[in-house]
Design a protein around this motif. Sequence first.
Motif, PDB file in Angstrom:
ATOM      1  N   HIS A   2       0.803  -1.210   0.000  1.00  0.00           N
ATOM      2  CA  HIS A   2       0.000   0.000   0.000  1.00  0.00           C
ATOM      3  C   HIS A   2       0.838   1.262   0.000  1.00  0.00           C
ATOM      4  O   HIS A   2       0.303   2.359  -0.093  1.00  0.00           O
ATOM      5  N   ASN A   3       2.185   1.139   0.112  1.00  0.00           N
ATOM      6  CA  ASN A   3       3.048   2.304   0.038  1.00  0.00           C
ATOM      7  C   ASN A   3       3.743   2.419  -1.317  1.00  0.00           C
ATOM      8  O   ASN A   3       4.591   3.274  -1.512  1.00  0.00           O
ATOM      9  N   ASN A  13      -2.328   5.007  -3.118  1.00  0.00           N
ATOM     10  CA  ASN A  13      -1.558   4.438  -2.016  1.00  0.00           C
ATOM     11  C   ASN A  13      -1.905   5.173  -0.730  1.00  0.00           C
ATOM     12  O   ASN A  13      -2.671   6.139  -0.724  1.00  0.00           O
ATOM     13  N   LEU A  14      -1.349   4.704   0.363  1.00  0.00           N
ATOM     14  CA  LEU A  14      -1.700   5.252   1.677  1.00  0.00           C
ATOM     15  C   LEU A  14      -1.326   6.722   1.778  1.00  0.00           C
ATOM     16  O   LEU A  14      -2.088   7.517   2.359  1.00  0.00           O
ATOM     17  N   LEU A 157      -6.149   5.778  10.359  1.00  0.00           N
ATOM     18  CA  LEU A 157      -4.988   5.352   9.573  1.00  0.00           C
ATOM     19  C   LEU A 157      -5.017   3.850   9.310  1.00  0.00           C
ATOM     20  O   LEU A 157      -4.624   3.387   8.232  1.00  0.00           O
ATOM     21  N   GLN A 158      -5.475   3.081  10.285  1.00  0.00           N
ATOM     22  CA  GLN A 158      -5.603   1.638  10.077  1.00  0.00           C
ATOM     23  C   GLN A 158      -6.616   1.339   8.982  1.00  0.00           C
ATOM     24  O   GLN A 158      -6.396   0.473   8.126  1.00  0.00           O
ATOM     25  N   SER A 161      -5.146   2.313   5.633  1.00  0.00           N
ATOM     26  CA  SER A 161      -4.126   1.349   5.246  1.00  0.00           C
ATOM     27  C   SER A 161      -4.760   0.115   4.618  1.00  0.00           C
ATOM     28  O   SER A 161      -4.313  -0.388   3.578  1.00  0.00           O
ATOM     29  N   ARG A 162      -5.820  -0.388   5.247  1.00  0.00           N
ATOM     30  CA  ARG A 162      -6.553  -1.526   4.688  1.00  0.00           C
ATOM     31  C   ARG A 162      -7.143  -1.176   3.325  1.00  0.00           C
ATOM     32  O   ARG A 162      -7.137  -1.983   2.384  1.00  0.00           O
ATOM     33  N   ARG A 165      -4.391  -1.099   0.659  1.00  0.00           N
ATOM     34  CA  ARG A 165      -3.964  -2.455   0.310  1.00  0.00           C
ATOM     35  C   ARG A 165      -4.973  -3.126  -0.611  1.00  0.00           C
ATOM     36  O   ARG A 165      -4.597  -3.778  -1.593  1.00  0.00           O
TER      37      ARG A 165
END
Length: 313
Positions: A2-3, A13-14, A157-158, A161-162, A165
């Motif tokens: 994801h980065n 991306n994140l 942020l979690q 992030s999901r 991804r």
Amino acid sequence: MHNLPSQPGVRVNLAELIEMRHRVREVQLFSTPAQRSPLIGLHHSKLRGRGVDFDQVRVYQAGDDVRTIDWRVTARTQEPHTKLFHEERERPIYLLVEQSPRLFFGSGLMFKSVLAAQAASLIGWAALGHNDRIGGLVFGDQEQHEIKPRRSKQSLLQLLSRLARANQALSSDSQASRDSFGLALRRAREVLRPGSLAVIICDERTLGDSSEQQLNLLARHTDLLLLPICDPLDHALPAAGLLRFAERGAQLELDTHDASLRQAYRALGEARQARWQRLAQKLGVPLLALSTQREMIEQLRDHLNAQRPGKRL
């Protein structure tokens, strides 16, 4: 994953979803002491006690709490005045965001999957800035990733992030689960308590009989905000001659010079839009449909301007 660097309009991306926090000020999604959002009706949240933000002073009225009398103004005017406070609000806001293969497509400014991710990120940052608890569910393919609502930046942020991804993992070879939307809605019904706000961000084509029933049940104890995602090609075929489509061994040919075919295709698209409109009207919830054809912030502004005081949601 994801980065990884994004492909503009195709993947996000994140880092890009985090940067979306700087655009929150461009559209008034939630109310502030200085300005009320047209979506204020969605925010009759459970209070954490009497509000602490002073609003104004007005003449005392029968039934006002005597503890809120402003004695200085009362002494100066020789008439009882009371202080008013903004309600201090806290409610769970739950983002249901689709990232399935059906969204991995776009003929406009971006893919539908990118638009869905951007919308979820913007609403998430706006909710966090409004001091709400934020969480959600990213669904698509055969997987669901859930983050429980918390009033913290880490929780958002979690979730992002999901989301990043799932977006990066999409491909045209993936196979969507037909019932992924229904499963996500059932999960929301299990975990959301009365008074929560569920923000539904999904493909316009996802709505079916089963998912519509689930939305009806979910709306009984939670507020809803509907954001179906579409692309211009979902609603109209260009007169481009013979088009060939292939998917996992199956092939399809369409003669787009056939006016009756184009009209039938357009009618299907219009029927999908009308179904969302009927559902929103039935449930009494806002419908903010988004298209890949235009920039997201502009579309949200247009929707909210149409729902200003004096106009019904």
